[in-house]
Design a protein around this motif. Sequence first.
Motif, short mmCIF file in Angstrom:
data_model
loop_
_atom_site.label_atom_id
_atom_site.label_comp_id
_atom_site.label_asym_id
_atom_site.label_seq_id
_atom_site.Cartn_x
_atom_site.Cartn_y
_atom_site.Cartn_z
N ARG A 466 1.10 -1.32 -0.02
CA ARG A 466 0.59 -0.02 0.03
C ARG A 466 0.53 1.14 0.23
NH1 ARG A 466 -5.47 -0.34 0.56
NH2 ARG A 466 -6.01 -2.14 0.06
N GLY A 467 2.25 1.44 0.73
CA GLY A 467 3.20 2.36 0.62
C GLY A 467 3.67 2.81 -1.02
N ALA A 468 4.15 1.81 -1.57
CA ALA A 468 4.05 1.55 -3.04
C ALA A 468 3.15 2.64 -3.67
CB ALA A 468 4.38 0.51 -3.66
N ALA A 469 1.75 2.20 -3.07
CA ALA A 469 1.46 2.94 -4.13
C ALA A 469 0.75 4.97 -3.40
CB ALA A 469 -0.50 2.73 -4.35
N VAL A 470 0.95 5.38 -2.43
CA VAL A 470 1.81 6.21 -1.33
C VAL A 470 2.75 7.20 -1.79
CG1 VAL A 470 1.58 7.52 0.88
CG2 VAL A 470 -0.07 5.68 0.46
N LEU A 471 3.48 6.23 -1.95
CA LEU A 471 4.95 7.13 -1.88
C LEU A 471 4.65 7.51 -3.81
CD1 LEU A 471 7.63 4.83 -0.73
CD2 LEU A 471 7.50 7.10 -0.34
N GLU A 472 5.24 9.08 -3.80
CA GLU A 472 5.38 9.48 -5.20
C GLU A 472 6.36 8.53 -5.92
OE1 GLU A 472 3.99 12.50 -6.11
OE2 GLU A 472 2.72 12.55 -4.35
N ALA A 473 6.57 8.87 -7.28
CA ALA A 473 7.51 8.16 -8.08
C ALA A 473 9.19 8.48 -8.10
CB ALA A 473 7.17 8.54 -9.39
N ASP A 474 8.79 9.86 -7.90
CA ASP A 474 10.43 9.97 -7.72
C ASP A 474 10.80 9.42 -6.30
OD1 ASP A 474 8.33 11.79 -6.32
OD2 ASP A 474 10.50 13.57 -6.07
N ARG A 475 10.19 9.02 -5.14
CA ARG A 475 10.43 8.20 -4.10
C ARG A 475 10.23 7.49 -3.77
NH1 ARG A 475 7.47 13.22 -2.55
NH2 ARG A 475 8.41 14.78 -2.39
N ALA A 476 9.73 6.20 -5.13
CA ALA A 476 9.58 4.79 -5.25
C ALA A 476 10.98 4.33 -4.43
CB ALA A 476 9.42 4.17 -6.29
N GLY A 477 12.17 4.86 -4.79
CA GLY A 477 12.91 3.51 -3.49
C GLY A 477 13.44 4.25 -2.29
N GLN A 478 12.89 4.52 -1.70
CA GLN A 478 12.66 5.58 0.03
C GLN A 478 11.93 5.09 0.31
OE1 GLN A 478 12.66 9.22 -0.41
NE2 GLN A 478 14.55 9.46 -1.86
N VAL A 479 11.53 3.39 0.61
CA VAL A 479 11.00 3.29 1.34
C VAL A 479 11.43 3.46 2.79
CG1 VAL A 479 10.02 0.39 1.56
CG2 VAL A 479 11.64 0.44 -0.45
N TRP A 480 12.68 3.65 3.60
CA TRP A 480 12.37 3.60 4.88
C TRP A 480 11.58 4.84 4.88
CZ3 TRP A 480 13.11 9.14 5.67
CH2 TRP A 480 13.47 10.16 4.47
N ARG A 481 10.48 6.03 4.44
CA ARG A 481 9.71 6.95 4.34
C ARG A 481 8.31 6.21 5.03
NH1 ARG A 481 10.74 11.78 2.71
NH2 ARG A 481 12.92 11.98 1.50
N LEU A 482 8.64 4.44 5.13
CA LEU A 482 6.91 4.31 5.29
C LEU A 482 7.69 3.49 6.68
CD1 LEU A 482 6.13 1.93 2.57
CD2 LEU A 482 4.91 4.10 3.04
N LEU A 483 8.84 3.93 7.44
CA LEU A 483 8.89 3.05 9.00
C LEU A 483 8.18 3.45 9.92
CD1 LEU A 483 11.47 1.77 10.17
CD2 LEU A 483 12.31 3.92 10.27
#
Length: 508
Positions: A466-483
């Motif tokens: 679900r985080g993948a749908a929330v993260l903007e494309a330019d931050r798609a690699g920054q999964v830590w933002r879902l911490l």
Amino acid sequence: MMMTHPGLPETWALAILALMLLTLVWAVRAPLAATGMGRPALPLIGHGVKASFPTLGPGLLLALKLVTVSLFLLVIAAGLFGSPIPERNLATVLTWNLWWAGLVFSIFFLGSAWCAVCPWDALAQWLVRRKIWGRAELNNSLNLVVPRGLRCVWPALGLLVGLTWLELGLGITLDPYATALLALLIVVLATASLAIFRRRAFCHYFCPVGRTVGAYAQLAAVELRPVDTDLCARCKTLDCHHGNAAVEPCPTGLVMGRLTQNTYCTSCGNCAQSCPHGNVAWRLRSPGIEAEQGARPHWDEAVFMLALLALTALHGLSMMTFWEDWMRTLARAIGDSGRLLWSFSLGLVACLAAVAGAYALTAAATRRLTRSRLPFKRFLTTFAFAALPLAIAYHMAHNLNHLVRESAGVTQVLHNPLGTGALPFSMAEKQVRHMNLLLWQDTLFAMQAGLLVLGFLVAVRIVRRRGAAVLEADRAGQVWRLLPMLLFAAGITGFNLWLLMQPMVMRL
Ligand code: SF4
Ligand code: SF4
């Protein structure tokens, strides 16, 4: 003397914590496309086992309903006319020790199969429609459309909180008579709903058990779906929705070709019987896949899922040895006395508020970190699905303890369902029951640990998907933002683990 069951040993707890830590590290480092093991990747189940199964025929379904209705009537008779000793009366033993504890296991393996054979609905149907087989006339029902304000799960949520209050606050699990009255009350509600509203509004919107089953069924390993979706796309008759001359319409108004969620499917099988192409079948799927991506977030359903999380924790807390001390301390503080109902009510509200508050703070932090432009309410609902595996994992691990440790001696109750002439358990009998587990204790601990880990893994998958749908494309690699959301899942699992490690008071 209060009998308690031992909690999960520390070695198991350390193993769970280590696995959680490794999972967290993986979750913030692995690209979002990586999801871990799903059904298609599993040996045997993935490719070797036939993936779809036919539904049960109407004759077999009716036979199963007759069995559940017979048991239900026996529960009523035992509750109303039998012994008041809870451990000797079938009403309390079957309702709370076996059915309520075992129901949650059936959901994982069989989805909402319980609803297909539910005695409340069967009795309501037979009383209102006056037909036990096939399509009935719309007799004895006003057949009204459910008002817009009731087309949600708020009524079911209110009844679920009420049921928890009766169960844990008033203690009706120890009262066969009250158990029977509650069971009858639900028949009355289901019958009244069927007599007033069209289709099965009670199952769809009001039933606390049905909505709990529906919420958890989003994690089930099975689903009822079209065999060929193209055939459904070309279908003009929609018999699965409308029914036909012999088969009732879908009780919750679903169209098989558009079905993406188990939530409101009651597994009644009408669609399979009415589809002229035989295009409906059960199939296996990865547990949790629907909550990860298929399910659409709705505000009322999100609150229901979070309430489930809070209420499962409350169930655990209320069986701890320190719970009574907590309640007495609170009672002294607020001047409560007698059955401490005000104290329990406050505890219930505090538990609901604590989970909701922690989740809202976590969601706010995650939204800030991800810089999502989704409105906050929508953000809250999007991730609420992660509450489901956390709730069901603890629910199953806790109930497994009851089932494995408190089922010895149930056959005596089956031989004497009303408990006629029986005396309360002696201390010696309690000791024997305490020692006679259905499984080896180490097997029980391993299963409990496995359930907690599985719940956490599925929650992490849900947050990442679900985080993948929330993260903007330019931050798609920054999964830590879902911490923050991942830490919420870890925190709840850690709390549930702590609960499982405590000695648990014997229910009956
Ligand atoms: S399940 Fe059968 S009746 Fe329903 S849409 Fe598909 S083909 Fe048509
Ligand atoms: S008719 Fe509706 S509720 Fe019944 S099994 Fe089919 S989809 Fe589910």
